[in-house]
Design an enzyme around this catalytic site. Structure first.
Site, mmCIF file in Angstrom:
data_model
loop_
_atom_site.group_PDB
_atom_site.id
_atom_site.type_symbol
_atom_site.label_atom_id
_atom_site.label_comp_id
_atom_site.label_asym_id
_atom_site.label_seq_id
_atom_site.Cartn_x
_atom_site.Cartn_y
_atom_site.Cartn_z
ATOM 1 N N SER A 136 0.861 -1.175 0.000
ATOM 2 C CA SER A 136 0.000 0.000 0.000
ATOM 3 C C SER A 136 0.897 1.224 0.000
ATOM 4 C CB SER A 136 -0.882 -0.033 1.258
ATOM 5 O OG SER A 136 -1.584 1.168 1.414
ATOM 6 N N LYS A 162 -1.368 -0.947 -4.218
ATOM 7 C CA LYS A 162 -2.558 -0.190 -3.792
ATOM 8 C C LYS A 162 -2.155 1.263 -3.616
ATOM 9 C CE LYS A 162 -4.876 0.058 0.658
ATOM 10 N NZ LYS A 162 -5.469 -0.756 1.744
ATOM 11 N N LYS A 164 -3.293 5.206 -2.526
ATOM 12 C CA LYS A 164 -4.258 6.025 -1.808
ATOM 13 C C LYS A 164 -4.710 7.135 -2.754
ATOM 14 C CE LYS A 164 -4.056 4.076 2.333
ATOM 15 N NZ LYS A 164 -5.200 3.535 3.070
ATOM 16 N N ASP A 189 -7.454 3.003 -2.777
ATOM 17 C CA ASP A 189 -8.130 3.072 -1.478
ATOM 18 C C ASP A 189 -8.398 4.543 -1.176
ATOM 19 O OD1 ASP A 189 -9.082 2.819 1.089
ATOM 20 O OD2 ASP A 189 -7.280 1.881 1.921
ATOM 21 N N GLU A 214 -11.376 0.655 -2.944
ATOM 22 C CA GLU A 214 -11.619 0.388 -1.523
ATOM 23 C C GLU A 214 -12.222 1.610 -0.833
ATOM 24 O OE1 GLU A 214 -8.070 -1.196 0.303
ATOM 25 O OE2 GLU A 214 -8.832 -0.888 2.327
ATOM 26 N N ASP A 239 -13.781 -1.600 3.641
ATOM 27 C CA ASP A 239 -12.802 -1.724 4.730
ATOM 28 C C ASP A 239 -13.462 -1.184 5.998
ATOM 29 O OD1 ASP A 239 -10.750 -1.208 6.583
ATOM 30 O OD2 ASP A 239 -9.381 -0.282 5.179
ATOM 31 N N LYS A 263 -9.605 -6.914 8.696
ATOM 32 C CA LYS A 263 -8.533 -6.559 9.635
ATOM 33 C C LYS A 263 -8.964 -7.100 10.986
ATOM 34 C CE LYS A 263 -7.154 -2.310 7.260
ATOM 35 N NZ LYS A 263 -7.066 -0.848 7.337
ATOM 36 N N GLY A 291 -4.004 -4.106 6.420
ATOM 37 C CA GLY A 291 -2.889 -3.820 7.326
ATOM 38 C C GLY A 291 -3.099 -2.530 8.093
#
Ligand code: OSB
Ligand code: MG
Length: 369
Positions: A136, A162, A164, A189, A214, A239, A263, A291
């Site tokens: 990520s 991934k 952001k 995400d 996400e 998430d 998670k 994570g």
């Protein structure tokens, strides 16, 4: 099993590089390592994943400490148990606070697996000897820095990238990344940075062959996510919205998402994770392990979780050296071509390095039964 002693080690560790999300910058992680010690002297380890501020969910380091001290530790001490799921059930009398519950519950799972002389991943029904991992990447100061970072992680062997995203930092970034890496397994995400008003804008994400998007909307916006999914070809992954099995059922029924990020901390422990896994297997829903910038203890727990059958996509479970100069476990977690092997040793399968832990120690509290 009877728990005689619980130790809470509050640590503060600096991330190798600051991590930028749609909420702000994180440059250090403060968290608890939990030790539970039973009447045989066996020690189980857990990690609390909450941050110092409530930007991800409402829990913080302080709320986790309060809930553990005042309510959960007394429930653990209350009576002996045969299986950690019994204690997870005891915790139901405390509302919410999943990260506090998970911190203690995972330590009890580790202890239980050690007492049974089995690896934790096997104990919870895992089937994989190695798990696939991705990376990520936080928001970067420039496109050039981002492309260089992606390149370095791919060279290292990570299997999925991934990114952001947030309004004003999405389509243009994706265009550059796709141009440079046309076939890399890619996802984004948003950590709730968009609203339903962005529907037409988000439709443009379909151009980039993303594995998923996400958490585009707020955590309670199940209906809004469902509306977005009717116009979007890219699968939505939830998430922050998913706190328990019932949230997975609700999201599936409404069509709010097709994939779920699990998670352990966000859903209150491995017991709930096992229930979510069972439902997802029966309904063919792909899962993957998220994570929280964990230390090695949390990472080891994540590796065990990701060994379950329905964890079908690479997790945010990078090697120790992704975030830390030196991890607090021995051996450190490493990956080979984006795969991390599960440990064959009992419990989480890693030893704590007390020396490393002392270097980051802020405060230690001991509770005796
Ligand atoms: O939204 O998945 C997230 C980190 C902290 C809190 C939330 C998230 C993340 C990450 C990084 O994306 C995951 C990791 O590499 O540990
Ligand atoms: Mg996320």
């Amino acid at each position: 099993m009877q728990i005689n002693e619980i130790r809470l080690h509050r640590l503060r560790m600096h991330l190798k590089q600051p991590f930028l999300t749609s909420f702000g910058t994180i440059s250090e992680k403060e968290f608890f390592i939990i030790e539970v010690i039973d009447d045989h002297g066996t020690i189980g380890y857990g990690e609390s994943v909450a941050f110092t501020t409530p930007w991800y969910t409402e829990e913080t380091v302080k709320t986790v400490e309060h809930i553990m001290e005042q309510f959960l530790i007394p429930l653990v001490f209350q009576q002996s148990f045969h299986h950690p799921m019994e204690v997870a059930k005891r915790f139901h009398t405390v509302k919410g606070n999943p990260m506090a519950k998970a911190a203690l519950e995972t330590a009890l799972w580790d202890l239980y697996a050690k007492r049974t002389k089995k690896p934790l991943w096997e104990m919870i029904g895992g089937i994989r000897s190695e798990v696939e991992v991705g990376v990520s990447i936080g928001i970067q100061p420039s496109i050039k820095t981002l492309l260089d970072k992606i390149d370095a992680y791919l060279q290292e062997g990570y299997r999925r990238v991934k990114l952001k995203v947030k309004p004003g930092h999405d389509i243009d970034v994706l265009k550059h990344v796709r141009q440079a890496f046309p076939t890399v397994p890619l996802m984004v995400d948003a950590n709730s940075a968009y609203t339903l008003n962005d529907l037409h804008h988000l439709k443009k994400f379909d151009e980039f062959q993303l594995l998923m998007i996400e958490q585009p909307f707020g955590e309670r916006e199940f209906l809004e996510h469902a509306e977005l999914q009717t116009v979007l070809d890219t699968p939505i992954c939830l998430d922050e919205s998913i706190r328990c099995l019932d949230d997975v059922k609700l999201a599936t029924k409404l069509g709010s998402g097709k994939i779920f990020n699990v998670k352990i901390g966000r859903i209150g422990g491995l017991t709930e994770a096992i229930h979510i896994h069972q439902f997802s297997k029966e309904n063919n829903i792909p899962l993957w392990c998220g994570g929280m910038f964990e230390s090695g203890i949390g990472r080891a727990l994540n590796i065990s979780l990701a060994s379950l059958e329905q964890f079908l996509l690479p997790g945010d479970i990078s090697a120790s050296n992704r975030y830390w100069d030196a991890d607090i476990i021995k051996p450190e977690i490493t990956h080979k071509k984006g795969k991390i092997a599960v440990s064959e040793r009992p419990g989480i399968g890693f030893h704590i390095s007390y020396r490393e832990m002392e270097r980051h120690l802020v405060e230690r509290k001991t509770f005796k039964n």
